[in-house]
Design a protein around this motif. Structure first.
Motif, PDB file in Angstrom:
ATOM      1  N   ASN A   1       1.010  -1.124   0.652  1.00 19.21           N
ATOM      2  CA  ASN A   1       0.103   0.291   0.171  1.00 19.21           C
ATOM      3  C   ASN A   1       0.982   1.217   0.284  1.00 19.21           C
ATOM      4  O   ASN A   1       1.924   1.588   1.037  1.00 19.21           O
ATOM      5  N   LEU A   2       0.353   2.681  -0.852  1.00 20.02           N
ATOM      6  CA  LEU A   2       1.141   3.596  -0.865  1.00 20.02           C
ATOM      7  C   LEU A   2       0.046   4.811  -0.515  1.00 20.02           C
ATOM      8  O   LEU A   2      -0.608   4.725  -1.006  1.00 20.02           O
ATOM      9  N   GLU A   3       0.377   5.739   0.278  1.00 23.43           N
ATOM     10  CA  GLU A   3       0.229   6.839   0.553  1.00 23.43           C
ATOM     11  C   GLU A   3       0.774   7.926   0.562  1.00 23.43           C
ATOM     12  O   GLU A   3       2.241   7.519   1.234  1.00 23.43           O
ATOM     13  N   THR A   4       0.503   9.250   1.130  1.00 24.43           N
ATOM     14  CA  THR A   4       1.769  10.615   0.616  1.00 24.43           C
ATOM     15  C   THR A   4       0.862  11.169   2.095  1.00 24.43           C
ATOM     16  O   THR A   4      -0.313  10.992   2.623  1.00 24.43           O
ATOM     17  N   GLU A   5       2.259  11.403   2.366  1.00 26.14           N
ATOM     18  CA  GLU A   5       1.985  12.311   3.788  1.00 26.14           C
ATOM     19  C   GLU A   5       3.231  13.395   3.950  1.00 26.14           C
ATOM     20  O   GLU A   5       4.329  13.644   3.876  1.00 26.14           O
ATOM     21  N   ASP A   6       2.435  14.860   2.733  1.00 26.85           N
ATOM     22  CA  ASP A   6       3.041  15.763   3.002  1.00 26.85           C
ATOM     23  C   ASP A   6       4.006  15.343   1.716  1.00 26.85           C
ATOM     24  O   ASP A   6       3.878  14.924   0.496  1.00 26.85           O
ATOM     25  N   ASN A   7       5.879  15.414   2.020  1.00 27.45           N
ATOM     26  CA  ASN A   7       6.282  15.171   0.550  1.00 27.45           C
ATOM     27  C   ASN A   7       7.040  13.386   1.287  1.00 27.45           C
ATOM     28  O   ASN A   7       8.312  13.044   0.752  1.00 27.45           O
ATOM     29  N   THR A   8       6.711  13.252   1.646  1.00 26.23           N
ATOM     30  CA  THR A   8       6.515  11.518   2.176  1.00 26.23           C
ATOM     31  C   THR A   8       5.955  10.338   1.483  1.00 26.23           C
ATOM     32  O   THR A   8       4.579  10.798   1.718  1.00 26.23           O
ATOM     33  N   LEU A   9       6.730   9.272   1.031  1.00 24.52           N
ATOM     34  CA  LEU A   9       5.657   8.136   0.553  1.00 24.52           C
ATOM     35  C   LEU A   9       5.508   7.526   1.511  1.00 24.52           C
ATOM     36  O   LEU A   9       6.610   6.842   2.453  1.00 24.52           O
ATOM     37  N   ILE A  10       4.668   6.200   2.087  1.00 23.26           N
ATOM     38  CA  ILE A  10       4.672   5.719   3.238  1.00 23.26           C
ATOM     39  C   ILE A  10       4.034   4.218   2.657  1.00 23.26           C
ATOM     40  O   ILE A  10       2.920   4.384   2.292  1.00 23.26           O
ATOM     41  N   CYS A  11       4.843   3.812   2.877  1.00 25.20           N
ATOM     42  CA  CYS A  11       5.019   1.868   1.624  1.00 25.20           C
ATOM     43  C   CYS A  11       4.833   1.190   3.443  1.00 25.20           C
ATOM     44  O   CYS A  11       5.385   1.001   4.151  1.00 25.20           O
ATOM     45  N   THR A  12       3.952   0.305   3.054  1.00 25.00           N
ATOM     46  CA  THR A  12       3.421  -0.918   3.905  1.00 25.00           C
ATOM     47  C   THR A  12       2.856  -2.372   3.477  1.00 25.00           C
ATOM     48  O   THR A  12       2.151  -1.914   2.280  1.00 25.00           O
ATOM     49  N   ALA A  13       3.504  -3.019   4.511  1.00 22.44           N
ATOM     50  CA  ALA A  13       2.842  -4.112   3.209  1.00 22.44           C
ATOM     51  C   ALA A  13       2.382  -5.371   4.405  1.00 22.44           C
ATOM     52  O   ALA A  13       3.191  -5.430   5.885  1.00 22.44           O
TER      53      ALA A  13
ATOM     54  N   ASP B   1       0.789  -9.207   6.067  1.00 23.19           N
ATOM     55  CA  ASP B   1       0.482 -10.710   5.165  1.00 23.19           C
ATOM     56  C   ASP B   1      -0.914 -11.043   7.093  1.00 23.19           C
ATOM     57  O   ASP B   1      -1.875 -12.200   7.420  1.00 23.19           O
ATOM     58  N   SER B   2      -1.118  -9.808   7.915  1.00 27.01           N
ATOM     59  CA  SER B   2      -2.015  -9.853   9.454  1.00 27.01           C
ATOM     60  C   SER B   2      -1.055 -10.665  10.229  1.00 27.01           C
ATOM     61  O   SER B   2      -2.282 -10.358  11.196  1.00 27.01           O
ATOM     62  N   HIS B   3      -0.134 -11.098   9.978  1.00 30.77           N
ATOM     63  CA  HIS B   3       0.847 -11.533  10.998  1.00 30.77           C
ATOM     64  C   HIS B   3       1.948 -10.561  11.204  1.00 30.77           C
ATOM     65  O   HIS B   3       2.565 -10.681  12.446  1.00 30.77           O
ATOM     66  N   ARG B   4       2.132 -10.054  10.240  1.00 32.06           N
ATOM     67  CA  ARG B   4       3.773  -9.472  10.997  1.00 32.06           C
ATOM     68  C   ARG B   4       3.081  -7.846   9.552  1.00 32.06           C
ATOM     69  O   ARG B   4       2.357  -8.238   8.511  1.00 32.06           O
ATOM     70  N   LEU B   5       4.272  -7.235   9.840  1.00 30.59           N
ATOM     71  CA  LEU B   5       3.679  -5.383   8.741  1.00 30.59           C
ATOM     72  C   LEU B   5       5.339  -5.202   9.030  1.00 30.59           C
ATOM     73  O   LEU B   5       6.130  -5.152   9.558  1.00 30.59           O
ATOM     74  N   ALA B   6       5.815  -4.904   7.924  1.00 28.95           N
ATOM     75  CA  ALA B   6       7.179  -3.984   6.908  1.00 28.95           C
ATOM     76  C   ALA B   6       6.038  -2.924   6.503  1.00 28.95           C
ATOM     77  O   ALA B   6       5.094  -2.397   5.855  1.00 28.95           O
ATOM     78  N   MET B   7       6.678  -1.155   7.589  1.00 29.02           N
ATOM     79  CA  MET B   7       6.816  -0.106   6.525  1.00 29.02           C
ATOM     80  C   MET B   7       8.032   0.931   6.615  1.00 29.02           C
ATOM     81  O   MET B   7       9.024   0.905   7.885  1.00 29.02           O
ATOM     82  N   ARG B   8       7.758   1.557   5.612  1.00 31.02           N
ATOM     83  CA  ARG B   8       9.536   2.457   4.759  1.00 31.02           C
ATOM     84  C   ARG B   8       8.922   3.519   4.742  1.00 31.02           C
ATOM     85  O   ARG B   8       7.596   3.956   3.650  1.00 31.02           O
ATOM     86  N   LYS B   9       9.177   4.473   4.685  1.00 34.66           N
ATOM     87  CA  LYS B   9       9.007   5.446   4.214  1.00 34.66           C
ATOM     88  C   LYS B   9       9.859   6.115   3.695  1.00 34.66           C
ATOM     89  O   LYS B   9      11.131   5.673   3.854  1.00 34.66           O
ATOM     90  N   ALA B  10      10.287   7.096   2.872  1.00 35.68           N
ATOM     91  CA  ALA B  10      10.872   7.846   1.656  1.00 35.68           C
ATOM     92  C   ALA B  10      10.212   9.432   1.374  1.00 35.68           C
ATOM     93  O   ALA B  10       9.379  10.063   1.057  1.00 35.68           O
TER      94      ALA B  10
ATOM     95  N   HIS C   1      13.474   5.774   9.101  1.00 31.45           N
ATOM     96  CA  HIS C   1      12.479   5.529   7.837  1.00 31.45           C
ATOM     97  C   HIS C   1      12.025   4.018   7.732  1.00 31.45           C
ATOM     98  O   HIS C   1      10.667   4.502   7.486  1.00 31.45           O
ATOM     99  N   TYR C   2      11.870   3.670   9.192  1.00 28.68           N
ATOM    100  CA  TYR C   2      11.306   1.711   8.914  1.00 28.68           C
ATOM    101  C   TYR C   2      11.079   1.026   9.529  1.00 28.68           C
ATOM    102  O   TYR C   2      12.061   1.266  10.752  1.00 28.68           O
ATOM    103  N   LEU C   3      10.625   0.378  10.037  1.00 25.54           N
ATOM    104  CA  LEU C   3       9.850  -0.220  11.049  1.00 25.54           C
ATOM    105  C   LEU C   3       8.907  -2.263  10.968  1.00 25.54           C
ATOM    106  O   LEU C   3       8.359  -1.855   9.978  1.00 25.54           O
ATOM    107  N   HIS C   4       9.277  -2.711  11.471  1.00 24.87           N
ATOM    108  CA  HIS C   4       8.771  -3.830  11.249  1.00 24.87           C
ATOM    109  C   HIS C   4       7.464  -4.465  12.393  1.00 24.87           C
ATOM    110  O   HIS C   4       7.742  -4.294  13.980  1.00 24.87           O
ATOM    111  N   LEU C   5       6.683  -4.544  12.859  1.00 24.47           N
ATOM    112  CA  LEU C   5       6.068  -5.087  13.846  1.00 24.47           C
ATOM    113  C   LEU C   5       4.854  -6.685  13.550  1.00 24.47           C
ATOM    114  O   LEU C   5       5.242  -6.860  12.230  1.00 24.47           O
ATOM    115  N   PHE C   6       4.980  -7.423  14.818  1.00 20.25           N
ATOM    116  CA  PHE C   6       4.682  -8.758  14.714  1.00 20.25           C
ATOM    117  C   PHE C   6       3.604  -9.119  15.745  1.00 20.25           C
ATOM    118  O   PHE C   6       3.892  -8.310  16.660  1.00 20.25           O
TER     119      PHE C   6
END
Length: 379
Positions: free
Chosen positions: A166-178, A180-189, A368-373
Motif C-alpha cells: 500500500n502506498l500513501e503520501t504525507e506531505d513530501n513523504t511516501l509511506i509504503c506498507t505491507a 499479511d496480518s501476522h507481520r507488517l513492514a513499513m518504509r518511508k521515503a 525510516h522503517y519498522l517491522h511489527l509482529f
C-alpha cells in the motif's frame, strides 16, 4: 520490416520486456513480444495484462549507432523462444527480417532462425495515462523500499488486497506498507512532487509487479517518475515504461496498530541475533510452525529456545541491553529472520508492550522503517 541491431543491447532489452510475459495467459497474443521499427528506433513491448513493459531503443546513443532501420514495420514473436534465441546467437549484431504472412528471419554470425510471427494488429494497446500529476524518487531508493516491504505481503489469495504493497503520501513523504496480518513492514521515503496538490492513499500495487520492477531498476541515483491513476500505476525511466494494474479493495488502516508505549525494550546486534534465530529454527522447522521462545534473564542476557517434541530442544543465550520489565514471549522465527535480512542497520531495538501484544523492531540508526509482529500463543 528489416533492421540490424547491436546484440548485447537487444538481449538486455528483450530480457526486460520478457519479465512481463506470462506463459499462463489465456490470451494467445500476450505470449509474444511486440517489436515495432519506426523512424526513431525500436520499441519492444511485453504484457500479461496485469504488468506491461515497454522499452525504447534509439537509433544511436552517445554517438554510437545501435539500430539500423532499413524498413519500418512491426511483428509479434513468441517470447519463450525469441528471448532464448537472441541470448544464444553467436554474432555481435543481429539482423531481423519480416516477410509475408509474418514469416520472420533472424540472422547473426553463421546462425539463421526462421520463426512464425503473430499479427501485431491483434496486440492490445497500452493504457494511456494522464501524466499531469506525478512524483519522483531515486531508483536505488525505490529498489530499497521494495526490498524492505514486499517480503511481508500475503501469499494467500483469500484477501487479495493484502498481496500488494500500500502506498500513501504525507506531505513530501511516501509511506509504503505491507502486511499479511501476522507481520507488517513499513518504509518511508522522501519524494519530489511535480505539483503540491498530489496526494493519495489506498494505492495498492501487487507484490508480484514490484518484484519484477525491482529486477529492472538500477542501483543509481537517476530519478524514476511515478504516475498514479485510479486503476494503474506507471513507472517511467529513461527508455522504459513499466505499467501495473492496482489491486481493488480497501487496505486496512495500519497506523493505529503500531504501539506508542513500551514495557520492555531490548537493544541487539543484527547479525548475531539473526544467526541465533537461524540456529534455533533448525529444529522447529519440522513442525512447520517456526515457533521460537524468548525470555529475558536478569544479567543482561536473553534466552532463546526452540522445542520440537519429535526432534529435541535448542537453547542459546545472547547479550542485550535491556530497559523495562522482564519478559517472556513466543513468535514465528522465520518472520523475524525475513525482517532482519532486509535491515541495513548493525543494531536494532525490539519494543514489547506485553506477552500477548504485537511488538516492534526498528533499526537504531534509521527512523525510516519498522517491522511489527504478532506473538504466537504457545500455551
Amino acid at each position: 520490416m528489416r533492421f540490424s541491431i547491436d546484440r548485447d543491447r537487444f538481449v538486455h532489452d528483450v530480457q526486460n520486456v520478457t519479465k512481463a510475459v506470462s506463459s499462463r495467459t489465456t490470451i494467445p497474443i500476450l505470449t509474444g513480444i511486440k517489436i515495432v521499427a519506426h523512424s526513431e528506433g525500436l520499441t519492444l513491448t511485453g504484457s500479461d495484462s496485469d504488468i506491461s513493459i515497454e522499452t525504447f531503443i534509439p537509433k544511436e546513443e552517445e554517438g554510437f549507432e545501435i539500430v539500423r532501420i532499413e524498413e519500418q514495420g512491426s511483428i509479434v514473436l513468441q517470447a519463450r523462444f525469441f528471448a532464448e534465441i537472441v541470448k544464444k546467437l553467436p554474432g555481435s549484431e543481429i539482423e531481423l527480417i519480416v516477410q509475408n504472412q509474418f514469416a520472420t528471419t533472424i540472422r547473426s554470425g553463421s546462425s539463421v532462425f526462421n520463426l512464425i510471427g503473430l499479427d501485431p494488429e491483434e496486440y492490445p494497446r497500452l493504457p494511456q495515462l494522464e501524466e499531469n500529476l506525478l512524483f519522483r524518487l531515486p531508483q536505488d531508493m525505490l529498489k530499497n523500499v521494495i526490498r524492505q516491504t514486499v517480503f511481508a505481503v500475503s501469499t494467500q489469495e483469500t484477501r487479495p488486497v493484502l498481496t500488494g504493497v500500500n502506498l500513501e503520501t504525507e506531505d513530501n513523504t511516501l509511506i509504503c506498507t505491507a502486511t499479511d496480518s501476522h507481520r507488517l513492514a513499513m518504509r518511508k521515503a522522501t519524494i519530489e512532487k511535480n505539483d503540491e496538490s498530489l496526494t493519495f492513499s489506498n494505492v495498492v500495487i501487487p507484490g508480484k509487479s514490484l518484484n519484477e520492477l525491482s529486477k529492472i531498476i538500477d542501483d543509481n541515483h537517476e530519478l524514476i517518475d511515478v504516475v498514479v491513476t485510479e486503476n494503474q500505476v506507471l513507472f517511467k525511466m529513461k527508455n522504459l515504461l513499466f505499467f501495473s494494474r492496482l489491486l481493488e479493495g480497501k487496505y486496512p488502516v495500519t497506523k493505529s496498530m503500531i504501539p506508542t508505549q513500551s514495557k520492555t525494550t531490548l537493544k541487539l546486534k543484527t547479525k548475531p541475533f539473526l544467526q541465533t534465530l537461524e540456529r534455533a529454527l533448525l529444529l522447529s522447522r519440522e513442525g512447520k510452525n517456526n515457533v521460537i521462545n524468548l525470555k529475558t534473564l536478569n544479567n543482561g542476557l536473553i534466552e532463546i529456545t526452540s522445542i520440537s517434541p519429535e526432534v529435541g530442544k535448542v537453547t542459546e543465550n545472547i547479550e542485550t541491553q535491556m530497559q523495562g520489565e522482564e519478559m517472556r514471549i513466543s513468535f514465528n522465527g522465520k518472520n523475524i529472520i525475513d525482517a532482519l535480512k532486509v535491515m541495513d542497520s548493525e543494531e536494532f531495538d525490539i519494543v514489547f508492550t506485553g506477552a500477548m501484544s504485537p511488538f516492534v523492531i526498528r533499526p537504531i540508526d534509521d527512523d525510516h522503517y519498522l517491522h511489527l509482529f504478532s506473538p504466537v500463543r504457545t500455551y
